[in-house]
Design a protein around this motif. Structure first.
Motif, PDB file in Angstrom:
ATOM      1  N   ARG A  47       3.555  20.337   7.298  1.00  0.00           N
ATOM      2  CA  ARG A  47       2.249  19.996   7.860  1.00  0.00           C
ATOM      3  C   ARG A  47       2.409  18.664   8.579  1.00  0.00           C
ATOM      4  O   ARG A  47       3.284  17.866   8.235  1.00  0.00           O
ATOM      5  CB  ARG A  47       1.182  19.862   6.756  1.00  0.00           C
ATOM      6  CG  ARG A  47       0.780  21.162   6.055  1.00  0.00           C
ATOM      7  CD  ARG A  47      -0.130  22.004   6.928  1.00  0.00           C
ATOM      8  NE  ARG A  47      -0.608  23.198   6.245  1.00  0.00           N
ATOM      9  CZ  ARG A  47      -1.865  23.367   5.821  1.00  0.00           C
ATOM     10  NH1 ARG A  47      -2.763  22.392   5.984  1.00  0.00           N
ATOM     11  NH2 ARG A  47      -2.224  24.482   5.226  1.00  0.00           N
ATOM     12  N   ALA A  48       1.566  18.426   9.582  1.00  0.00           N
ATOM     13  CA  ALA A  48       1.605  17.143  10.280  1.00  0.00           C
ATOM     14  C   ALA A  48       1.091  16.034   9.361  1.00  0.00           C
ATOM     15  O   ALA A  48       0.441  16.295   8.347  1.00  0.00           O
ATOM     16  CB  ALA A  48       0.765  17.208  11.554  1.00  0.00           C
ATOM     17  N   SER A  49       1.376  14.780   9.722  1.00  0.00           N
ATOM     18  CA  SER A  49       1.082  13.660   8.820  1.00  0.00           C
ATOM     19  C   SER A  49       0.406  12.508   9.553  1.00  0.00           C
ATOM     20  O   SER A  49       0.814  11.367   9.430  1.00  0.00           O
ATOM     21  CB  SER A  49       2.375  13.176   8.153  1.00  0.00           C
ATOM     22  OG  SER A  49       3.402  12.964   9.107  1.00  0.00           O
ATOM     23  N   GLY A  50      -0.630  12.812  10.321  1.00  0.00           N
ATOM     24  CA  GLY A  50      -1.211  11.791  11.183  1.00  0.00           C
ATOM     25  C   GLY A  50      -2.411  11.046  10.660  1.00  0.00           C
ATOM     26  O   GLY A  50      -2.898  10.127  11.303  1.00  0.00           O
ATOM     27  N   GLY A  51      -2.964  11.435   9.509  1.00  0.00           N
ATOM     28  CA  GLY A  51      -4.151  10.771   8.991  1.00  0.00           C
ATOM     29  C   GLY A  51      -5.436  11.388   9.510  1.00  0.00           C
ATOM     30  O   GLY A  51      -5.464  12.537   9.968  1.00  0.00           O
ATOM     31  N   MET A  52      -6.534  10.622   9.471  1.00  0.00           N
ATOM     32  CA  MET A  52      -7.861  11.117   9.832  1.00  0.00           C
ATOM     33  C   MET A  52      -8.563  10.160  10.781  1.00  0.00           C
ATOM     34  O   MET A  52      -8.506   8.945  10.593  1.00  0.00           O
ATOM     35  CB  MET A  52      -8.729  11.281   8.569  1.00  0.00           C
ATOM     36  CG  MET A  52      -8.271  12.377   7.624  1.00  0.00           C
ATOM     37  SD  MET A  52      -9.135  12.277   6.027  1.00  0.00           S
ATOM     38  CE  MET A  52      -8.278  10.879   5.294  1.00  0.00           C
ATOM     39  N   TRP A  53      -9.222  10.713  11.780  1.00  0.00           N
ATOM     40  CA  TRP A  53     -10.027   9.954  12.731  1.00  0.00           C
ATOM     41  C   TRP A  53     -11.490  10.268  12.445  1.00  0.00           C
ATOM     42  O   TRP A  53     -11.909  11.424  12.494  1.00  0.00           O
ATOM     43  CB  TRP A  53      -9.656  10.369  14.146  1.00  0.00           C
ATOM     44  CG  TRP A  53     -10.394   9.684  15.265  1.00  0.00           C
ATOM     45  CD1 TRP A  53     -11.741   9.628  15.444  1.00  0.00           C
ATOM     46  CD2 TRP A  53      -9.816   8.986  16.373  1.00  0.00           C
ATOM     47  NE1 TRP A  53     -12.049   8.941  16.588  1.00  0.00           N
ATOM     48  CE2 TRP A  53     -10.884   8.530  17.185  1.00  0.00           C
ATOM     49  CE3 TRP A  53      -8.504   8.712  16.764  1.00  0.00           C
ATOM     50  CZ2 TRP A  53     -10.674   7.820  18.363  1.00  0.00           C
ATOM     51  CZ3 TRP A  53      -8.298   7.998  17.932  1.00  0.00           C
ATOM     52  CH2 TRP A  53      -9.366   7.560  18.712  1.00  0.00           C
ATOM     53  N   TYR A  54     -12.281   9.229  12.148  1.00  0.00           N
ATOM     54  CA  TYR A  54     -13.708   9.394  11.889  1.00  0.00           C
ATOM     55  C   TYR A  54     -14.494   8.831  13.076  1.00  0.00           C
ATOM     56  O   TYR A  54     -14.268   7.674  13.471  1.00  0.00           O
ATOM     57  CB  TYR A  54     -14.139   8.608  10.644  1.00  0.00           C
ATOM     58  CG  TYR A  54     -13.583   9.092   9.335  1.00  0.00           C
ATOM     59  CD1 TYR A  54     -14.410   9.693   8.381  1.00  0.00           C
ATOM     60  CD2 TYR A  54     -12.233   8.909   9.003  1.00  0.00           C
ATOM     61  CE1 TYR A  54     -13.915  10.113   7.156  1.00  0.00           C
ATOM     62  CE2 TYR A  54     -11.729   9.335   7.786  1.00  0.00           C
ATOM     63  CZ  TYR A  54     -12.578   9.935   6.870  1.00  0.00           C
ATOM     64  OH  TYR A  54     -12.080  10.346   5.658  1.00  0.00           O
ATOM     65  N   SER A  55     -15.379   9.635  13.636  1.00  0.00           N
ATOM     66  CA  SER A  55     -16.321   9.150  14.645  1.00  0.00           C
ATOM     67  C   SER A  55     -17.704   9.185  14.020  1.00  0.00           C
ATOM     68  O   SER A  55     -18.274  10.267  13.797  1.00  0.00           O
ATOM     69  CB  SER A  55     -16.263  10.027  15.899  1.00  0.00           C
ATOM     70  OG  SER A  55     -17.086   9.492  16.922  1.00  0.00           O
ATOM     71  N   LEU A  56     -18.238   8.004  13.697  1.00  0.00           N
ATOM     72  CA  LEU A  56     -19.458   7.883  12.906  1.00  0.00           C
ATOM     73  C   LEU A  56     -20.458   7.006  13.649  1.00  0.00           C
ATOM     74  O   LEU A  56     -20.236   5.804  13.798  1.00  0.00           O
ATOM     75  CB  LEU A  56     -19.147   7.260  11.535  1.00  0.00           C
ATOM     76  CG  LEU A  56     -17.980   7.864  10.738  1.00  0.00           C
ATOM     77  CD1 LEU A  56     -17.736   7.047   9.471  1.00  0.00           C
ATOM     78  CD2 LEU A  56     -18.233   9.324  10.409  1.00  0.00           C
TER      79      LEU A  56
END
Length: 267
Positions: free
Chosen positions: A27-36
C-alpha cells in the motif's frame, strides 16, 4: 448538524502501516490531507507523500498547505516531512506554514532537518492535553500520549460543523475510550489479530481492539487505516464490512487515494 461544505474532505494519500507493507509498497505510505473549512493540513507525511500529492487527480498542491502535523517520528509517518516542508514553501523561498510535532522529532537524531526549519513560519511542540488553533474555524487537540515506542499523540479536530478523531499507533488502553468522540473516527489498525505471545510487546491495535473502541464510542463514521501485513491478507474492505454488520455501525476501510467527503457523514 449544520450543512457541511462540499469542499471539506479527507484525502488518504496512502494507507500502509508498519515496516513491511511500507517497504514493499503493498500500500502507498503518503499520510492524510485534510481540507477543513478552507484550511489545508497534512498529517503524517510518510514515504512517497510528495509523489502521491503530485500524481493525485486532481493534484494536491503542496503550496496550498497551511500546516503539517507529525503524530510521531517513525519513518512510516514522517519520512517525507522535510521534502513536504520544502514543497510547501517553494524550496524555502516563501516562508509560510506551521509544523506541529512532538519534541523528540526535533532533538536527538531529528527527523526534521535543521536547515528546513527556517523555511516555515512557526514550529509548535505538541504535548498531552494540548489545544491548538489552526484558523478562526478550525482547531485541534492532542488529548492523550499513546502507548508507543516514540512520543505519539492522537488528534481531535474541531470545526463548527463536525469533529474528527484520529487514533494513531498505540497499544490498546482504556483511556482511549474517554478522549476520541468525534463524528468521524479514523483509526490505525496494523494487526488483524494478536496472539498472546506478541501482545506484551506489540504497540498497535488489532480488529478486536477496534471493535471494542467503536462499540463504546459509536461514531457516525469509522474509517480503518494504516494496515500491516495481517490486515492486508485479511482484505481491509471485507474486514470493515464484517465489522459493520457485527456492530450495526458505519465502518469503511480507507484505500490509497480515497477522498472522503465530510458532507457524507450523515449519509
Amino acid at each position: 448538524m449544520k450543512d457541511i461544505p462540499e469542499t471539506d474532505f479527507i484525502k488518504f494519500l496512502g494507507t500502509a502501516g508498519a515496516r513491511i507493507v511500507v517497504s514493499k509498497q503493498l500500500r502507498a505510505s503518503g499520510g492524510m490531507w485534510y481540507s477543513l473549512q478552507g484550511f489545508n493540513v497534512l498529517v503524517d507525511p510518510g514515504p512517497g507523500c510528495l509523489v502521491r500529492c503530485i500524481s493525485s487527480r486532481p493534484k494536491m498542491d503542496p503550496m496550498k498547505l497551511d500546516a503539517i502535523i507529525l503524530t510521531h517520528r517513525h519513518l512510516d509517518h514522517a519520512a517525507d516531512v522535510n521534502v513536504m516542508i520544502e514543497a510547501m514553501t517553494e524550496g524555502g523561498f516563501k516562508k509560510r506554514g506551521i509544523l506541529y510535532t512532538p519534541e523528540d522529532a526535533l532533538t536527538e537524531d531529528p527527523v526534521v532537518f535543521k536547515y528546513v526549519r527556517s523555511y516555515i513560519s512557526q514550529i509548535e511542540i505538541i504535548k498531552e492535553g494540548g489545544r491548538y488553533s489552526l484558523s478562526d474555524a478550525v482547531s485541534f487537540e492532542t488529548p492523550l500520549k499513546h502507548h508507543h515506542p516514540s512520543e505519539t499523540y492522537g488528534i481531535n479536530f474541531f470545526t463548527p460543523h463536525y469533529t474528527i478523531s484520529l487514533i494513531v499507533d498505540t497499544r490498546y488502553f482504556p483511556e482511549l475510550l474517554k478522549h476520541y468522540k468525534g463524528d468521524v473516527l479514523i483509526i490505525n489498525v496494523v494487526r488483524y489479530t494478536v496472539d498472546k505471545g506478541t501482545k506484551s510487546w506489540l504497540y498497535h491495535l488489532s480488529i478486536a481492539d477496534v471493535k471494542e473502541v467503536v462499540t463504546a464510542l459509536k461514531p457516525k463514521v469509522t474509517i480503518l487505516n494504516h494496515f500491516g501485513m495481517t490486515m492486508i491478507k485479511a482484505q481491509p474492505r471485507k474486514v470493515a464490512e464484517r465489522l459493520s454488520k457485527e456492530t450495526g455501525l458505519k465502518i469503511i476501510a480507507a484505500g490509497d487515494g480515497m477522498k472522503f467527503s465530510l458532507a457524507d457523514i450523515e449519509k
